[in-house]
Write an enzyme that holds these catalytic residues in place. Sequence first.
Site, mmCIF file in Angstrom:
data_model
loop_
_atom_site.group_PDB
_atom_site.id
_atom_site.type_symbol
_atom_site.label_atom_id
_atom_site.label_comp_id
_atom_site.label_asym_id
_atom_site.label_seq_id
_atom_site.Cartn_x
_atom_site.Cartn_y
_atom_site.Cartn_z
ATOM 1 N N LEU A 271 22.044 -41.302 25.823
ATOM 2 C CA LEU A 271 20.943 -40.453 26.285
ATOM 3 C C LEU A 271 20.793 -40.456 27.801
ATOM 4 C CD1 LEU A 271 18.291 -41.387 23.574
ATOM 5 C CD2 LEU A 271 19.966 -39.518 23.552
ATOM 6 N N HIS A 272 20.338 -39.309 28.294
ATOM 7 C CA HIS A 272 20.055 -39.147 29.728
ATOM 8 C C HIS A 272 18.766 -38.346 29.871
ATOM 9 C CE1 HIS A 272 21.609 -35.161 29.012
ATOM 10 N NE2 HIS A 272 22.784 -35.644 28.655
ATOM 11 N N GLU A 273 18.402 -38.048 31.116
ATOM 12 C CA GLU A 273 17.131 -37.350 31.370
ATOM 13 C C GLU A 273 17.040 -36.007 30.642
ATOM 14 O OE1 GLU A 273 14.450 -38.372 32.999
ATOM 15 O OE2 GLU A 273 15.400 -40.318 33.322
ATOM 16 N N ASP B 159 23.639 -26.320 25.836
ATOM 17 C CA ASP B 159 24.559 -25.880 24.782
ATOM 18 C C ASP B 159 24.063 -24.527 24.264
ATOM 19 O OD1 ASP B 159 26.343 -28.423 24.222
ATOM 20 O OD2 ASP B 159 24.309 -29.091 24.579
ATOM 21 N N HIS C 83 18.146 -35.285 27.584
ATOM 22 C CA HIS C 83 17.648 -35.555 26.232
ATOM 23 C C HIS C 83 16.161 -35.915 26.270
ATOM 24 C CE1 HIS C 83 22.020 -36.864 25.760
ATOM 25 N NE2 HIS C 83 21.914 -35.959 24.813
ATOM 26 N N SER D 251 26.368 -36.308 28.559
ATOM 27 C CA SER D 251 26.887 -37.642 28.214
ATOM 28 C C SER D 251 28.335 -37.758 28.660
ATOM 29 C CB SER D 251 26.794 -37.867 26.702
ATOM 30 O OG SER D 251 25.479 -37.629 26.265
#
Length: 284
Positions: free
Chosen positions: A33-35, A150, A37, A186
């Site tokens: 996970l990153h900012e 996406d 998400h 990711s």
Amino acid sequence: MDCFSAPAHMASWVRESMRQGKTIGFVPTMGALHEGHLALVQKAKELSDRVVVSIFVNQLQFGPQEDFSTYPRDLERDLALVKKEGAHVVFSPNHEDMYPEEMLTKVNVSCITEKLCGAGRPGHFEGVTTVVAKLFNIINPQIAVFGRKDLQQLAVIRRMVHDLNWNIEIIGHPIVRESDGLAMSSRNTYLNSWERKLALSLNRSIKFARQMVVEGEEVAAKVISEVRQFLENEGLSRIEYVSIVDQYTMAEKNVLDHDSIIALAVFVGKTRLIDNGFVFKENE
Ligand code: AMP
């Protein structure tokens, strides 16, 4: 924060929440996970009483030559991030939890899955829609939040929900970027420092396209060919696609309008990156 891996346990939590009259917001992810998400989690929190985040690297959506086995996984770190963000539950099944037997049933959205990423990744969207359909049935959310990063996936999910009469509101969240403009992903962890710099050209090329349109260019084909040239000049010659499409149907645009999005997939070294943006306005 609760964490379940068995679908039956997840579903019983959902039943209890429904009994209490709580609305459920859902954010499906593959972890790492990153900012980007976490922004989806925030959005889901704004719009529902309880937030479920799924973390599942879904083998069904990876091609045989793709990065399923090397995809970054760090569940401990992800759980800490989701907890800090204030989600209520993480659903992190393993492969056998989701696919105890061979799947004889698949969900397939035709037509809008055929171009762009669908052309280069056969079977990918069928894997996505099949797992998202299963997750929707287990979690039964009123809303689900997906990133516009996406773009095609979002359009495909919207269409699946529409076609199958699911009573789920699909929310598209704007792309979250690093301060230098790189779309968070990711897969950015695959980039070395040289490639990380090169990767900035994706967002730059979208800005370049927007500038052309602002200055009066109306022909999509012209914008596409200039953007391809721009990317090649920047040192990115392995271009999978550059297209201008309608954000809902993925149909190619000849005449540009406010639903027109320029979308690209480009290899930076061995890493395939995607990015997109509206041609008339910043990605809001
Ligand atoms: P993934 O874990 O890559 O399957 O992504 C899970 C969800 O997060 C999908 O709806 C993605 O579109 C979304 N997402 C990934 N990166 C970003 C980003 N940079 N900005 C907004 N949403 C994102």
